[in-house]
Design an enzyme around this catalytic site. Structure first.
Site, PDB file in Angstrom:
ATOM      1  N   LYS A   1      48.922  61.989  45.049  1.00 16.36           N
ATOM      2  CA  LYS A   1      48.773  60.772  45.005  1.00 16.36           C
ATOM      3  C   LYS A   1      49.622  60.152  46.205  1.00 16.36           C
ATOM      4  O   LYS A   1      50.689  60.932  46.263  1.00 16.36           O
ATOM      5  CB  LYS A   1      48.710  60.126  43.914  1.00 16.36           C
ATOM      6  CG  LYS A   1      48.144  58.749  43.749  1.00 16.36           C
ATOM      7  CD  LYS A   1      46.602  58.968  43.112  1.00 16.36           C
ATOM      8  CE  LYS A   1      45.878  57.611  42.985  1.00 16.36           C
ATOM      9  NZ  LYS A   1      44.778  57.733  42.323  1.00 16.36           N
TER      10      LYS A   1
ATOM     11  N   ASP B   1      41.758  54.635  47.290  1.00 19.15           N
ATOM     12  CA  ASP B   1      42.155  54.145  45.762  1.00 19.15           C
ATOM     13  C   ASP B   1      42.387  52.557  45.993  1.00 19.15           C
ATOM     14  O   ASP B   1      41.766  52.242  46.797  1.00 19.15           O
ATOM     15  CB  ASP B   1      43.399  54.735  45.427  1.00 19.15           C
ATOM     16  CG  ASP B   1      43.920  54.481  43.989  1.00 19.15           C
ATOM     17  OD1 ASP B   1      43.354  55.170  43.130  1.00 19.15           O
ATOM     18  OD2 ASP B   1      44.939  53.835  43.833  1.00 19.15           O
TER      19      ASP B   1
HETATM   20  P1  NAD Z   1      40.267  48.315  44.732  1.00 14.41           P
HETATM   21  O1  NAD Z   1      41.342  47.625  45.409  1.00 14.41           O
HETATM   22  O2  NAD Z   1      39.038  48.579  44.957  1.00 14.41           O
HETATM   23  O3  NAD Z   1      40.119  47.066  43.271  1.00 14.41           O
HETATM   24  C1  NAD Z   1      41.114  46.485  42.768  1.00 14.41           C
HETATM   25  C2  NAD Z   1      40.591  45.077  41.998  1.00 14.41           C
HETATM   26  O4  NAD Z   1      41.679  44.777  41.039  1.00 14.41           O
HETATM   27  C3  NAD Z   1      40.408  44.170  42.740  1.00 14.41           C
HETATM   28  O5  NAD Z   1      39.004  43.394  42.324  1.00 14.41           O
HETATM   29  C4  NAD Z   1      41.435  43.220  42.939  1.00 14.41           C
HETATM   30  O6  NAD Z   1      41.294  41.856  42.900  1.00 14.41           O
HETATM   31  C5  NAD Z   1      41.926  43.286  41.327  1.00 14.41           C
HETATM   32  N1  NAD Z   1      43.387  43.098  41.259  1.00 14.41           N
HETATM   33  C6  NAD Z   1      44.388  43.497  41.882  1.00 14.41           C
HETATM   34  N2  NAD Z   1      45.514  42.855  41.480  1.00 14.41           N
HETATM   35  C7  NAD Z   1      45.087  42.453  40.138  1.00 14.41           C
HETATM   36  C8  NAD Z   1      45.784  41.484  39.235  1.00 14.41           C
HETATM   37  N3  NAD Z   1      47.215  41.204  39.402  1.00 14.41           N
HETATM   38  N4  NAD Z   1      45.082  40.967  38.315  1.00 14.41           N
HETATM   39  C9  NAD Z   1      43.753  41.248  38.104  1.00 14.41           C
HETATM   40  N5  NAD Z   1      42.954  41.850  39.264  1.00 14.41           N
HETATM   41  C10 NAD Z   1      43.707  42.307  40.191  1.00 14.41           C
HETATM   42  O7  NAD Z   1      40.758  49.511  43.612  1.00 14.41           O
HETATM   43  P2  NAD Z   1      39.837  50.602  42.729  1.00 14.41           P
HETATM   44  O8  NAD Z   1      39.572  51.619  43.628  1.00 14.41           O
HETATM   45  O9  NAD Z   1      38.923  49.723  42.017  1.00 14.41           O
HETATM   46  O10 NAD Z   1      41.006  51.032  41.753  1.00 14.41           O
HETATM   47  C11 NAD Z   1      41.407  50.135  40.442  1.00 14.41           C
HETATM   48  C12 NAD Z   1      41.897  51.210  39.626  1.00 14.41           C
HETATM   49  O11 NAD Z   1      41.303  52.072  39.426  1.00 14.41           O
HETATM   50  C13 NAD Z   1      43.319  51.654  39.997  1.00 14.41           C
HETATM   51  O12 NAD Z   1      44.068  51.956  38.962  1.00 14.41           O
HETATM   52  C14 NAD Z   1      42.796  52.992  40.365  1.00 14.41           C
HETATM   53  O13 NAD Z   1      43.987  53.900  40.635  1.00 14.41           O
HETATM   54  C15 NAD Z   1      41.872  53.501  39.482  1.00 14.41           C
HETATM   55  N6  NAD Z   1      40.805  54.668  40.072  1.00 14.41           N
HETATM   56  C16 NAD Z   1      40.342  54.402  41.224  1.00 14.41           C
HETATM   57  C17 NAD Z   1      39.328  55.532  41.549  1.00 14.41           C
HETATM   58  C18 NAD Z   1      38.345  55.346  42.441  1.00 14.41           C
HETATM   59  O14 NAD Z   1      37.595  56.014  42.928  1.00 14.41           O
HETATM   60  N7  NAD Z   1      38.679  54.094  43.424  1.00 14.41           N
HETATM   61  C19 NAD Z   1      39.325  56.425  40.795  1.00 14.41           C
HETATM   62  C20 NAD Z   1      39.884  56.618  39.723  1.00 14.41           C
HETATM   63  C21 NAD Z   1      40.830  55.330  39.177  1.00 14.41           C
END
Ligand code: NAD
Length: 417
Positions: free
Chosen positions: A108, A148
């Site tokens: 990561k 991510d």
């Molecule tokens: P992203 O940037 O697309 O979305 C993040 C979301 O969280 C946004 O809607 C943002 O406004 C919101 N957010 C940010 N800060 C916040 C806060 N303080 N309070 C509430 N909401 C808040 O990111 P993502 O890719 O959706 O990833 C989200 C989580 O899922 C992370 O922990 C990431 O590691 C995990 N994840 C993502 C993937 C992937 O394929 N994208 C895969 C596995 C795990």
């Protein structure tokens, strides 16, 4: 204690690793190897801003383990990115890939930057700088980044282009989560959210419930949360609340997802969506719903609020949203937690599919991708559920135990222990 292992998130992950290791009587040498990342790369990422000033942003890539295959894991652009957080997330990738049965290791990384404060041109230049610095350490058979928090398919397209130019040949397999036009996979955009929903269905089934009669609250409306909400609603689930960094919204008889997606497309954030009540992110976590899916950031459920969580089932769409002490409180209160390494595994499963398709230059339909994803998610859920029943353990310890058993076996075969 060094700066890699000193962060709360890293310590939380290692607590689960230690507990699961003890339960399965893991070879102590295997455990010792898994407790620290193999390589931690610290980079300086230069950016020439639109007004001509040069800024350096700290960048990281932590390569935790490659026993099962090449390193694999996302890149994050967020002001909280640091070495220890990257290491925690890299280790989760190792355990996730092992649990899901993928031939991949764990990595990561990211850049400590607020992408919302950069113009599109600045984002591109920052990403190309990052790709240049990362270049010697990544590749389709070495380490394969993906999107991510704060990064997306466009970010991956710039990395692919920069890497390919410097390499001299087109290298589509160097990243996953790319646009389909340049070697991406059908179904990758929705994969993590869809995997979350497959887990919700399986978790509800253990309680003789069906998603069509379930109420669901989702924190985060990004790549994971948005697609989890859409897929859950498509199956008849009642998504009563969602939130993003701007706050949350609630509607007791279910939000209209197509209207909400159109609203967010136009207004960027959720807040202000008509025909719903505004709520805070804290309120959302404490709603009385059947399923709560935290899909934003880590550390949102701690000992401070764990006692106030009313949902019966918590599905960790995000990585590390529930701290290990909060986990204990939730279990004492009879809650079921589907842990991150299982719940959000859909993303890396379809990233794996994308990598395979790039390597053989043969592409699958969306239906094929969704069917293959469902098979892996259901089988992984079942292996964790059966371990939990057999050993009378919770799902978090069980998921980690299944992952550790697979890693221990592979490490022994490779003579690493
Ligand atoms: P992203 O940037 O697309 O979305 C993040 C979301 O969280 C946004 O809607 C943002 O406004 C919101 N957010 C940010 N800060 C916040 C806060 N303080 N309070 C509430 N909401 C808040 O990111 P993502 O890719 O959706 O990833 C989200 C989580 O899922 C992370 O922990 C990431 O590691 C995990 N994840 C993502 C993937 C992937 O394929 N994208 C895969 C596995 C795990």
């Amino acid at each position: 204690m060094n700066s890699i292992t000193s962060g709360h998130f890293y310590k939380n992950v290692m607590k689960t690793v230690e507990a699961a290791g003890q339960l399965i009587h893991i070879n102590p040498n295997a455990l010792e190897r898994l407790k620290t990342p193999r390589r931690s790369i610290i980079l300086s990422v230069p950016l020439k801003t639109d007004n001509g000033k040069l800024l350096n942003f700290p960048g990281y890539r932590v390569q935790h383990n490659q026993t099962l295959g090449p390193f694999k894991g996302g890149l994050r652009y967020h002001p909280h990115v640091n070495l220890s957080e990257s290491a925690a997330l890299a280790s989760l990738m190792t355990f996730k890939n092992a649990l899901l049965g993928l031939p991949l290791g764990g990595a990561k990384g990211g850049v400590c930057v607020d992408p919302n404060k950069l113009s599109q041109g600045e984002l591109e230049r920052l990403t190309r700088s990052f790709a240049t610095e990362l270049g010697p350490f990544i590749g389709h058979d070495k380490d394969i980044p993906a999107p991510d928090v704060g990064t997306d398919s466009q970010t991956m397209a710039w990395i692919l282009d920069t890497y390919s130019k410097e390499y001299g040949y087109c290298q589509t397999g160097v990243v996953t989560g790319k646009p389909v036009e340049i070697g991406g996979s059908m179904g990758r955009l929705s994969a993590t959210g869809l995997g979350v929903v497959y887990c919700i269905e399986k978790a509800l089934a253990t309680r003789d419930q069906n998603i069509s009669s379930a109420t669901i609250a989702i924190q985060g409306f990004g790549k994971v949360g948005l697609h989890a909400a859409i897929e859950a609603a498509d199956l008849g689930g009642k998504v009563v609340a969602v939130s993003d960094v701007s706050g949350g919204i609630f509607k007791a008889d279910g939000l209209n997802l197509p209207d909400l997606v159109a609203y967010v497309k136009e207004n960027r954030f959720i807040s202000g969506f008509p025909s719903s009540e505004p709520i805070t992110n804290e309120d959302l976590l404490e709603l009385k719903v059947d399923v709560l899916a935290p899909c934003a950031l880590d550390g949102v459920i701690t000992t401070e609020n764990a006692g106030k969580i009313k949902a019966d089932i918590i599905v960790e769409g995000a990585n590390g949203p529930v701290s290990s002490n909060a986990t204990n409180i939730l279990y004492e209160n009879g809650k079921m937690i589907i842990p991150d390494i299982l719940a959000n595994g859909g993303g890396v499963v379809v990233s794996y599919f994308e990598w395979v398709q790039d390597l053989v230059w043969l592409f699958w339909t969306e239906e094929e991708v969704r069917n293959k994803l469902k098979k892996i998610m259901d089988a992984s859920f079942d292996s964790v559920w059966h371990f939990a029943k057999e050993k009378n353990q919770n799902m978090r310890i069980s998921a980690m135990s299944v992952a550790l058993q697979r890693l221990e076996k592979a490490m022994k075969l490779r003579g690493q222990t």
